[in-house]
Design a protein around this motif. Structure first.
Motif, PDB file in Angstrom:
ATOM      1  N   MET A   1      14.041  -3.630  -6.869  1.00 45.91           N
ATOM      2  CA  MET A   1      14.938  -3.647  -5.726  1.00 45.91           C
ATOM      3  C   MET A   1      16.371  -3.667  -6.235  1.00 45.91           C
ATOM      4  SD  MET A   1      13.599  -6.286  -2.804  1.00 45.91           S
ATOM      5  CE  MET A   1      13.850  -5.486  -1.249  1.00 45.91           C
ATOM      6  N   ASP A   2      17.211  -2.975  -5.550  1.00 43.71           N
ATOM      7  CA  ASP A   2      18.614  -3.033  -5.919  1.00 43.71           C
ATOM      8  C   ASP A   2      19.352  -3.973  -4.961  1.00 43.71           C
ATOM      9  OD1 ASP A   2      19.020  -1.616  -3.546  1.00 43.71           O
ATOM     10  OD2 ASP A   2      19.555   0.246  -4.540  1.00 43.71           O
ATOM     11  N   ARG A   3      20.607  -4.202  -5.261  1.00 48.60           N
ATOM     12  CA  ARG A   3      21.428  -5.151  -4.499  1.00 48.60           C
ATOM     13  C   ARG A   3      21.469  -4.794  -3.011  1.00 48.60           C
ATOM     14  NH1 ARG A   3      26.433  -7.934  -6.627  1.00 48.60           N
ATOM     15  NH2 ARG A   3      27.424  -8.783  -4.787  1.00 48.60           N
ATOM     16  N   ARG A   4      21.623  -3.532  -2.711  1.00 47.91           N
ATOM     17  CA  ARG A   4      21.716  -3.082  -1.306  1.00 47.91           C
ATOM     18  C   ARG A   4      20.410  -3.365  -0.561  1.00 47.91           C
ATOM     19  NH1 ARG A   4      25.731  -1.619   2.153  1.00 47.91           N
ATOM     20  NH2 ARG A   4      24.846  -0.432   3.846  1.00 47.91           N
ATOM     21  N   ALA A   5      19.274  -3.075  -1.187  1.00 43.95           N
ATOM     22  CA  ALA A   5      17.975  -3.320  -0.555  1.00 43.95           C
ATOM     23  C   ALA A   5      17.753  -4.813  -0.330  1.00 43.95           C
ATOM     24  CB  ALA A   5      16.855  -2.740  -1.414  1.00 43.95           C
ATOM     25  N   VAL A   6      18.166  -5.639  -1.284  1.00 40.40           N
ATOM     26  CA  VAL A   6      18.043  -7.091  -1.128  1.00 40.40           C
ATOM     27  C   VAL A   6      18.906  -7.551   0.048  1.00 40.40           C
ATOM     28  CG1 VAL A   6      18.604  -9.316  -2.195  1.00 40.40           C
ATOM     29  CG2 VAL A   6      17.353  -7.585  -3.487  1.00 40.40           C
ATOM     30  N   ARG A   7      20.137  -7.089   0.108  1.00 38.92           N
ATOM     31  CA  ARG A   7      21.036  -7.448   1.211  1.00 38.92           C
ATOM     32  C   ARG A   7      20.432  -7.063   2.546  1.00 38.92           C
ATOM     33  NH1 ARG A   7      24.707  -4.990   4.510  1.00 38.92           N
ATOM     34  NH2 ARG A   7      26.437  -6.316   5.188  1.00 38.92           N
ATOM     35  N   ASP A   8      19.970  -5.839   2.648  1.00 41.77           N
ATOM     36  CA  ASP A   8      19.377  -5.363   3.907  1.00 41.77           C
ATOM     37  C   ASP A   8      18.162  -6.198   4.295  1.00 41.77           C
ATOM     38  OD1 ASP A   8      21.333  -3.411   4.001  1.00 41.77           O
ATOM     39  OD2 ASP A   8      20.007  -1.786   3.340  1.00 41.77           O
ATOM     40  N   TYR A   9      17.333  -6.539   3.324  1.00 40.21           N
ATOM     41  CA  TYR A   9      16.135  -7.332   3.607  1.00 40.21           C
ATOM     42  C   TYR A   9      16.521  -8.732   4.084  1.00 40.21           C
ATOM     43  CZ  TYR A   9      11.342  -8.933   3.324  1.00 40.21           C
ATOM     44  OH  TYR A   9      10.093  -9.424   3.645  1.00 40.21           O
TER      45      TYR A   9
END
Length: 126
Positions: A1-9
């Motif tokens: 997972m990248d930072r953006r995907a973690v944020r969105d989740y």
């Protein structure tokens, strides 16, 4: 997972909010004013700090090289998860859900019950 995907989740969790009390480089995610995650960088690598049961926290550190004691956090209750590919995405999602659920369980009864009523316990504690 990248930072953006973690944020969105993290922001997909019911009533989760993002804040930047430590400056623009560290995003803090809260539920009802209580922190359940941070996203930042450690030694040039994106990472997230997540609350964890103390017994599980140590077990995860033993299993995954990308899980270390919580950076700038209580190392008994928090883990830092490096977003370098060493921890599978499904495990990161599980850890984010667990962190959120642990904080919700610690909320005042009226706040916790309102969340459970509005979103369902299965959604809150997945």
């Amino acid at each position: 997972m990248d930072r953006r995907a973690v944020r969105d989740y993290l922001l997909s969790r019911p009533e989760a909010e993002e804040d930047f009390p430590f400056g623009p480089d560290v995003a803090v995610f809260k539920i009802k004013g209580k922190m359940f995650a941070t996203v930042g960088r450690l030694d040039g690598v994106d990472c997230t700090n997540l609350k964890c049961d103390p017994d599980e926290a140590q077990a995860l550190r033993d299993i995954f090289t990308g899980v270390i004691p919580g950076y700038h956090m209580n190392k008994k209750h928090w883990n830092t998860v490096l977003l370098d590919g060493s921890v599978p995405d499904y495990e990161i999602e599980r850890l984010m859900d667990r962190s959120y659920g642990l904080i919700v369980r610690g909320l005042r009864k009226v706040e916790r019950e309102a969340l459970e009523l509005a979103y369902g316990a299965d959604t809150i504690y997945r």
